[in-house]
Design a protein around this motif. Structure first.
Motif, PDB file in Angstrom:
ATOM      1  N   LEU A 201      -6.262  -2.365 -12.494  1.00  0.00           N
ATOM      2  CA  LEU A 201      -7.344  -3.105 -13.375  1.00  0.00           C
ATOM      3  C   LEU A 201      -8.238  -3.709 -12.196  1.00  0.00           C
ATOM      4  N   TRP A 202      -9.417  -3.539 -12.212  1.00  0.00           N
ATOM      5  CA  TRP A 202     -10.293  -4.207 -11.364  1.00  0.00           C
ATOM      6  C   TRP A 202     -11.813  -4.181 -11.801  1.00  0.00           C
ATOM      7  N   PHE A 203     -12.754  -4.761 -11.029  1.00  0.00           N
ATOM      8  CA  PHE A 203     -14.116  -5.090 -11.219  1.00  0.00           C
ATOM      9  C   PHE A 203     -14.682  -4.809  -9.966  1.00  0.00           C
ATOM     10  N   THR A 204     -15.629  -3.674 -10.117  1.00  0.00           N
ATOM     11  CA  THR A 204     -16.516  -3.208  -8.965  1.00  0.00           C
ATOM     12  C   THR A 204     -17.787  -2.607  -9.595  1.00  0.00           C
ATOM     13  N   HIS A 205     -18.862  -2.318  -8.588  1.00  0.00           N
ATOM     14  CA  HIS A 205     -19.825  -1.324  -8.989  1.00  0.00           C
ATOM     15  C   HIS A 205     -20.116  -0.406  -7.973  1.00  0.00           C
ATOM     16  N   GLY A 206     -20.674   0.915  -8.436  1.00  0.00           N
ATOM     17  CA  GLY A 206     -20.897   2.011  -7.313  1.00  0.00           C
ATOM     18  C   GLY A 206     -22.273   1.796  -6.863  1.00  0.00           C
ATOM     19  N   GLU A 207     -23.247   0.982  -7.158  1.00  0.00           N
ATOM     20  CA  GLU A 207     -24.412   1.003  -6.435  1.00  0.00           C
ATOM     21  C   GLU A 207     -24.798  -0.458  -6.391  1.00  0.00           C
ATOM     22  N   VAL A 208     -24.524  -0.979  -5.301  1.00  0.00           N
ATOM     23  CA  VAL A 208     -25.090  -2.433  -5.288  1.00  0.00           C
ATOM     24  C   VAL A 208     -26.046  -2.912  -3.826  1.00  0.00           C
ATOM     25  N   ASN A 209     -27.049  -2.854  -4.083  1.00  0.00           N
ATOM     26  CA  ASN A 209     -28.039  -2.918  -2.949  1.00  0.00           C
ATOM     27  C   ASN A 209     -27.788  -1.518  -1.992  1.00  0.00           C
ATOM     28  N   ASP A 210     -27.435  -0.460  -2.895  1.00  0.00           N
ATOM     29  CA  ASP A 210     -27.308   0.921  -2.294  1.00  0.00           C
ATOM     30  C   ASP A 210     -25.920   0.940  -1.476  1.00  0.00           C
ATOM     31  N   ILE A 211     -25.146   0.102  -1.681  1.00  0.00           N
ATOM     32  CA  ILE A 211     -23.742   0.115  -1.161  1.00  0.00           C
ATOM     33  C   ILE A 211     -22.690   0.361  -2.203  1.00  0.00           C
TER      34      ILE A 211
ATOM     35  N   HIS B 180     -29.413  -5.838  -6.351  1.00  0.00           N
ATOM     36  CA  HIS B 180     -29.725  -4.688  -7.077  1.00  0.00           C
ATOM     37  C   HIS B 180     -28.644  -3.882  -7.716  1.00  0.00           C
ATOM     38  N   PHE B 181     -28.233  -3.613  -8.980  1.00  0.00           N
ATOM     39  CA  PHE B 181     -27.116  -3.132  -9.667  1.00  0.00           C
ATOM     40  C   PHE B 181     -27.661  -1.861 -10.040  1.00  0.00           C
ATOM     41  N   GLY B 182     -27.374  -0.562  -9.492  1.00  0.00           N
ATOM     42  CA  GLY B 182     -27.878   0.499  -9.509  1.00  0.00           C
ATOM     43  C   GLY B 182     -27.393   1.292 -10.835  1.00  0.00           C
ATOM     44  N   ASP B 183     -28.335   2.250 -11.514  1.00  0.00           N
ATOM     45  CA  ASP B 183     -28.075   2.888 -12.674  1.00  0.00           C
ATOM     46  C   ASP B 183     -27.176   4.119 -12.200  1.00  0.00           C
ATOM     47  N   THR B 184     -25.885   3.933 -12.465  1.00  0.00           N
ATOM     48  CA  THR B 184     -24.714   4.976 -12.061  1.00  0.00           C
ATOM     49  C   THR B 184     -23.625   4.760 -12.984  1.00  0.00           C
ATOM     50  N   LYS B 185     -22.980   5.738 -13.311  1.00  0.00           N
ATOM     51  CA  LYS B 185     -21.725   5.917 -14.157  1.00  0.00           C
ATOM     52  C   LYS B 185     -20.606   5.166 -13.566  1.00  0.00           C
ATOM     53  N   GLU B 186     -20.685   5.109 -12.108  1.00  0.00           N
ATOM     54  CA  GLU B 186     -19.452   4.778 -11.456  1.00  0.00           C
ATOM     55  C   GLU B 186     -19.152   3.118 -11.327  1.00  0.00           C
ATOM     56  N   GLY B 187     -18.808   2.769 -12.410  1.00  0.00           N
ATOM     57  CA  GLY B 187     -18.578   1.195 -12.757  1.00  0.00           C
ATOM     58  C   GLY B 187     -17.942   1.173 -13.925  1.00  0.00           C
TER      59      GLY B 187
ATOM     60  N   THR C 265     -32.966   5.108 -14.268  1.00  0.00           N
ATOM     61  CA  THR C 265     -33.749   3.704 -14.330  1.00  0.00           C
ATOM     62  C   THR C 265     -33.661   3.155 -13.281  1.00  0.00           C
ATOM     63  N   ASP C 266     -34.484   1.774 -13.036  1.00  0.00           N
ATOM     64  CA  ASP C 266     -34.309   1.117 -11.984  1.00  0.00           C
ATOM     65  C   ASP C 266     -33.056   0.159 -12.000  1.00  0.00           C
ATOM     66  N   GLY C 267     -32.177   0.198 -13.046  1.00  0.00           N
ATOM     67  CA  GLY C 267     -30.979  -0.622 -12.880  1.00  0.00           C
ATOM     68  C   GLY C 267     -31.262  -1.978 -13.355  1.00  0.00           C
ATOM     69  N   PHE C 268     -30.671  -2.969 -12.678  1.00  0.00           N
ATOM     70  CA  PHE C 268     -30.750  -4.376 -12.969  1.00  0.00           C
ATOM     71  C   PHE C 268     -31.107  -5.112 -11.661  1.00  0.00           C
ATOM     72  N   ARG C 269     -31.864  -6.149 -11.730  1.00  0.00           N
ATOM     73  CA  ARG C 269     -32.258  -6.570 -10.411  1.00  0.00           C
ATOM     74  C   ARG C 269     -32.023  -8.309 -10.871  1.00  0.00           C
ATOM     75  N   LEU C 270     -31.396  -8.871  -9.851  1.00  0.00           N
ATOM     76  CA  LEU C 270     -30.692 -10.256 -10.098  1.00  0.00           C
ATOM     77  C   LEU C 270     -31.409 -11.055  -8.927  1.00  0.00           C
TER      78      LEU C 270
END
Length: 318
Positions: A91-101, A175-182, A274-279
């Motif tokens: 069980l975890w929380f991350t995301h596959g594209e965060v500022n392209d990382i 920048h949280f990118g538009d990807t299924k990996e998350g 899409t451009d995803g979401f920018r914080l």
């Protein structure tokens, strides 16, 4: 400064919906690498400060002190488990594209989430663990911060965990990118998976099952199947006040179960992202989920009813 909400609350039920039938209080025990949670003498969960590239919860126990998530790669894969996707850690929380990382996978060049401080660790009628963490690039640059709070509870038929995440743009725009990996992920016990063909089932609030539940927006999603000879399940409920409610579900027949508030084009088949979401700098996001570890099927556990109770609860601030 404008504040949005990303508060991931892994809960199973509010105190209005779950009674403490057993009456046993919770306790926590800190080590140099983890915090262990018990209810009376029964194990509930262990919060690991670092496993692979991130903090995780493993093991995670349901009713009857039964492990509900996959043990690999924290230990060797059992005969019921697939030794794939080393980043699927219980069980975890991350995301596959965060500022392209890539913070989701553990391939070359991935990001790392580093725990910086234990803010709270206490027992009682419920157990609470709260920490502060930094998301770091491969070069050691801070990308953002988070504060997460886990609240554990349960009764004789259900276990629950609240997990509140606040993501903070503490080092510039994120920048949280538009990807299924998350993004909020669970890897179920190997015997539960649909691919095992022993009764494993995925069902969401729309009535979509198994592969048809992948990528759709839904209020909640439940994954149930046999664990140690008895039907048990894990449900994730998405609170209406959460960012991007209702989220899409990156849920697979092989046992991956993830709520994704950022992905779109993979799920709907668009040719372009899409451009995803920018914080913006200094802003926050909150997102809240409730996780229910239950006996029986979706219907037997009354997951739809539990969602109604959960949706009526107020969401906390950052």
């Amino acid at each position: 400064m404008r504040y949005l909400s990303l508060l991931i609350a892994f809960t199973c039920l509010s105190t209005a919906a779950v009674s403490q039938v057993s009456g046993e209080e919770f306790s926590v025990r800190k080590t140099d690498k983890s915090i262990e949670v018990k209810q009376g003498d029964s194990p509930v969960a262990t919060y690991l400060f670092r496993s692979g590239a991130k903090p995780i919860i493993w093991p995670l126990y349901g009713p009857g002190d039964v492990e509900m998530t996959r043990g690999y790669p924290m230990r060797d894969a059992s005969s019921d488990e697939r030794s794939d996707h080393i980043h699927h850690r219980s069980l975890w929380f991350t995301h596959g594209e965060v500022n392209d990382i890539d913070f989701w996978a553990e391939t070359e060049g991935h990001g790392v989430i580093e725990q910086k401080e234990i803010l709270e660790a206490k027992g009682g009628k419920q157990a609470v663990i709260a920490t502060a963490n930094d998301w770091m690039s491969p070069e050691g640059k801070k990308i953002l911060s988070d504060r997460r709070r886990f609240t554990f509870g349960g009764d004789d038929t259900m276990r629950w965990v609240d997990c509140d995440f606040t993501l903070i743009a503490s080092a510039g725009e994120v920048h949280f990118g538009d990807t299924k990996e998350g993004s909020f992920g669970i890897r179920t016990a190997g015997t539960m998976k649909v691919d095992a063909k022993t009764g494993g089932t995925i069902l969401n609030s729309n009535g979509e099952k198994n592969i048809d539940a992948w990528g759709t927006k839904a209020k909640w999603c439940d994954y149930f199947g046999p664990v140690q000879g008895k039907t048990r399940g894990i449900a994730i409920l998405n609170h209406p006040s959460s960012f991007q409610y209702p989220c899409r579900w990156h849920v697979r027949n092989y046992g991956l179960f993830a709520a994704n508030p950022f992905g779109h084009y993979h799920f709907v088949g668009d040719k372009e992202k899409t451009d995803g979401f920018r914080l913006a700098p200094g802003e926050t996001i909150q997102l809240r989920y409730r996780v229910i570890l239950h006996d029986g099927t979706t219907e037997e556990a009354e997951i739809a009813k539990q969602f109604e109770a959960f949706s009526a609860t107020e969401i906390a601030g950052p």
